[in-house]
Design a protein around this motif. Structure first.
Motif, PDB file in Angstrom:
ATOM      1  N   LYS A 104       0.810  -1.040  -0.093  1.00  0.00           N
ATOM      2  CA  LYS A 104       0.129   0.024  -0.184  1.00  0.00           C
ATOM      3  C   LYS A 104       0.911   1.362  -0.002  1.00  0.00           C
ATOM      4  O   LYS A 104       1.946   1.328   0.579  1.00  0.00           O
ATOM      5  CB  LYS A 104      -0.934  -0.102   1.280  1.00  0.00           C
ATOM      6  N   VAL A 105       0.416   2.275  -0.626  1.00  0.00           N
ATOM      7  CA  VAL A 105       1.276   3.603  -0.907  1.00  0.00           C
ATOM      8  C   VAL A 105       0.364   4.467  -0.230  1.00  0.00           C
ATOM      9  O   VAL A 105      -0.726   4.895  -0.499  1.00  0.00           O
ATOM     10  CB  VAL A 105       1.637   3.929  -2.029  1.00  0.00           C
ATOM     11  N   THR A 106       0.724   5.268   0.901  1.00  0.00           N
ATOM     12  CA  THR A 106       0.192   6.555   1.454  1.00  0.00           C
ATOM     13  C   THR A 106       1.038   7.867   1.541  1.00  0.00           C
ATOM     14  O   THR A 106       2.385   7.480   1.568  1.00  0.00           O
ATOM     15  CB  THR A 106      -0.107   6.272   2.979  1.00  0.00           C
ATOM     16  N   VAL A 107       0.533   8.818   0.885  1.00  0.00           N
ATOM     17  CA  VAL A 107       1.425   9.946   0.993  1.00  0.00           C
ATOM     18  C   VAL A 107       1.352  10.733   2.377  1.00  0.00           C
ATOM     19  O   VAL A 107       0.370  10.884   2.862  1.00  0.00           O
ATOM     20  CB  VAL A 107       0.472  11.326  -0.060  1.00  0.00           C
ATOM     21  N   VAL A 108       2.461  11.210   2.740  1.00  0.00           N
ATOM     22  CA  VAL A 108       2.607  11.932   3.925  1.00  0.00           C
ATOM     23  C   VAL A 108       3.234  13.246   3.686  1.00  0.00           C
ATOM     24  O   VAL A 108       4.097  13.563   2.832  1.00  0.00           O
ATOM     25  CB  VAL A 108       3.740  11.164   4.790  1.00  0.00           C
ATOM     26  N   ARG A 109       2.296  14.349   4.194  1.00  0.00           N
ATOM     27  CA  ARG A 109       2.741  15.736   4.162  1.00  0.00           C
ATOM     28  C   ARG A 109       3.588  16.226   5.351  1.00  0.00           C
ATOM     29  O   ARG A 109       2.962  16.358   6.488  1.00  0.00           O
ATOM     30  CB  ARG A 109       1.575  16.587   3.834  1.00  0.00           C
ATOM     31  N   PHE A 110       4.899  16.557   5.205  1.00  0.00           N
ATOM     32  CA  PHE A 110       5.931  16.856   6.093  1.00  0.00           C
ATOM     33  C   PHE A 110       5.883  18.468   6.576  1.00  0.00           C
ATOM     34  O   PHE A 110       5.725  19.022   5.706  1.00  0.00           O
ATOM     35  CB  PHE A 110       7.234  16.633   6.050  1.00  0.00           C
ATOM     36  N   ALA A 111       5.855  18.827   7.738  1.00  0.00           N
ATOM     37  CA  ALA A 111       5.875  20.109   8.176  1.00  0.00           C
ATOM     38  C   ALA A 111       7.355  20.758   8.110  1.00  0.00           C
ATOM     39  O   ALA A 111       8.317  19.836   7.706  1.00  0.00           O
ATOM     40  CB  ALA A 111       5.593  20.314   9.741  1.00  0.00           C
ATOM     41  N   GLU A 112       7.580  21.941   8.578  1.00  0.00           N
ATOM     42  CA  GLU A 112       9.008  22.189   8.327  1.00  0.00           C
ATOM     43  C   GLU A 112       9.452  22.558  10.035  1.00  0.00           C
ATOM     44  O   GLU A 112       9.387  23.829  10.395  1.00  0.00           O
ATOM     45  CB  GLU A 112       9.113  23.498   7.724  1.00  0.00           C
ATOM     46  N   PRO A 113      10.185  21.465  10.647  1.00  0.00           N
ATOM     47  CA  PRO A 113      10.741  21.648  11.924  1.00  0.00           C
ATOM     48  C   PRO A 113      11.905  23.026  11.934  1.00  0.00           C
ATOM     49  O   PRO A 113      12.724  22.691  10.920  1.00  0.00           O
ATOM     50  CB  PRO A 113      11.181  20.701  12.300  1.00  0.00           C
ATOM     51  N   SER A 114      11.897  23.660  12.820  1.00  0.00           N
ATOM     52  CA  SER A 114      13.083  24.632  13.102  1.00  0.00           C
ATOM     53  C   SER A 114      14.288  23.751  13.228  1.00  0.00           C
ATOM     54  O   SER A 114      14.205  22.489  13.693  1.00  0.00           O
ATOM     55  CB  SER A 114      12.942  25.654  14.279  1.00  0.00           C
ATOM     56  N   GLU A 115      15.450  24.559  13.074  1.00  0.00           N
ATOM     57  CA  GLU A 115      16.861  23.561  13.361  1.00  0.00           C
ATOM     58  C   GLU A 115      16.890  23.096  14.686  1.00  0.00           C
ATOM     59  O   GLU A 115      17.140  21.904  14.985  1.00  0.00           O
ATOM     60  CB  GLU A 115      17.886  24.411  13.066  1.00  0.00           C
ATOM     61  N   ALA A 116      16.313  23.984  15.639  1.00  0.00           N
ATOM     62  CA  ALA A 116      16.306  23.623  17.159  1.00  0.00           C
ATOM     63  C   ALA A 116      15.279  22.181  17.322  1.00  0.00           C
ATOM     64  O   ALA A 116      15.792  21.455  18.162  1.00  0.00           O
ATOM     65  CB  ALA A 116      15.952  24.684  17.950  1.00  0.00           C
ATOM     66  N   GLU A 117      14.231  22.524  16.684  1.00  0.00           N
ATOM     67  CA  GLU A 117      13.301  21.247  16.859  1.00  0.00           C
ATOM     68  C   GLU A 117      13.839  20.192  16.046  1.00  0.00           C
ATOM     69  O   GLU A 117      13.901  18.767  16.709  1.00  0.00           O
ATOM     70  CB  GLU A 117      11.897  21.740  15.949  1.00  0.00           C
ATOM     71  N   LEU A 118      14.440  20.178  14.917  1.00  0.00           N
ATOM     72  CA  LEU A 118      15.098  18.893  14.516  1.00  0.00           C
ATOM     73  C   LEU A 118      16.035  18.377  15.217  1.00  0.00           C
ATOM     74  O   LEU A 118      16.150  16.925  15.172  1.00  0.00           O
ATOM     75  CB  LEU A 118      15.428  19.341  12.917  1.00  0.00           C
ATOM     76  N   GLU A 119      17.172  19.211  15.568  1.00  0.00           N
ATOM     77  CA  GLU A 119      18.162  18.688  16.451  1.00  0.00           C
ATOM     78  C   GLU A 119      17.609  18.071  17.849  1.00  0.00           C
ATOM     79  O   GLU A 119      17.981  16.717  18.482  1.00  0.00           O
ATOM     80  CB  GLU A 119      19.004  19.829  17.020  1.00  0.00           C
TER      81      GLU A 119
END
Length: 206
Positions: free
Chosen positions: A128-143
């Motif tokens: 099955k294929v499902t499309v996921v839409r990603f947010a844009e985390p800040s560098e601090a959030e990503l870290e």
């Protein structure tokens, strides 16, 4: 009829338990790289399905009586590249920077093997294929997210049902598939091998 989950994934186990099934867990220990290497230029859907089937087949020697064994595998396709678990913090951070603000296709392969008296009587598999839409985390959030270790050990480097859910804008398709096991797909495959999912539900305590 026992439901055997050929996976160590706590997320898959949680999805099944929430949906009325308390499976027996058998971890396959399949060499995923070896399975992939045995295929000739597989399409992404073919690869995840082959891995799911290999995982289900691997645990069959440990299963007797009447049972249905379910194997699963998930990967994320970003800009045409199929990726699995990042494994390293640097890889997880790089992937997130590439997919932030965009979309990815989460591919989940499933395989169902039915046994009667310990003998295989039917198999069914699909993906099955499902499309996921990603947010844009800040560098601090990503870290901070990478620092938790969570994205290192999951397909595509994110979860929908964990800390990664803060950074997912939406899902176009089946949410349970993104978590790791598609309930609609599993139900359909069970039907193909002659099993009604409602017969596998654990009696509810009232």
């Amino acid at each position: 009829m026992r439901f055997v989950l050929a996976s160590a994934s706590p997320a898959r186990l949680a999805v099944l338990r929430a949906a009325g099934i308390d499976p027996v867990v058998r971890v396959s220990g399949v060499d995923e790289d070896a399975v992939a290497a045995a295929l000739t230029a597989p399409a992404p859907g073919e690869l995840v399905t082959a891995l799911a089937l290999a995982k289900a087949e691997a645990v069959l020697p440990d299963v007797d009586g009447d049972a249905v064994v379910v194997g699963c595998d998930s990967m994320l396709s970003i800009h045409g590249e199929v990726v699995g678990k990042p494994g390293e913090p640097e890889i997880a951070a790089k992937r997130w920077r590439a997919m932030a603000g965009g979309t990815g296709e989460l591919l989940t392969g499933h395989a169902v093997v039915r046994l009667r008296d310990g003998e295989v009587v039917a198999r069914a598999h699909d993906h099955k294929v499902t499309v996921v839409r990603f947010a844009e985390p800040s560098e601090a959030e990503l870290e901070a997210y990478v620092g938790t270790g969570e994205p290192l050990r999951v397909a595509g480097g994110f979860t929908l049902d964990g800390l990664g859910g803060w950074f997912v804008e939406g899902v176009d398709g089946d949410p349970s598939s993104v978590i790791g096991i598609s309930l609609p797909l599993t139900r359909g495959l069970l039907s193909q091998v002659g099993i009604s999912v409602t017969d596998l539900w654990t009696p509810q305590q009232h």
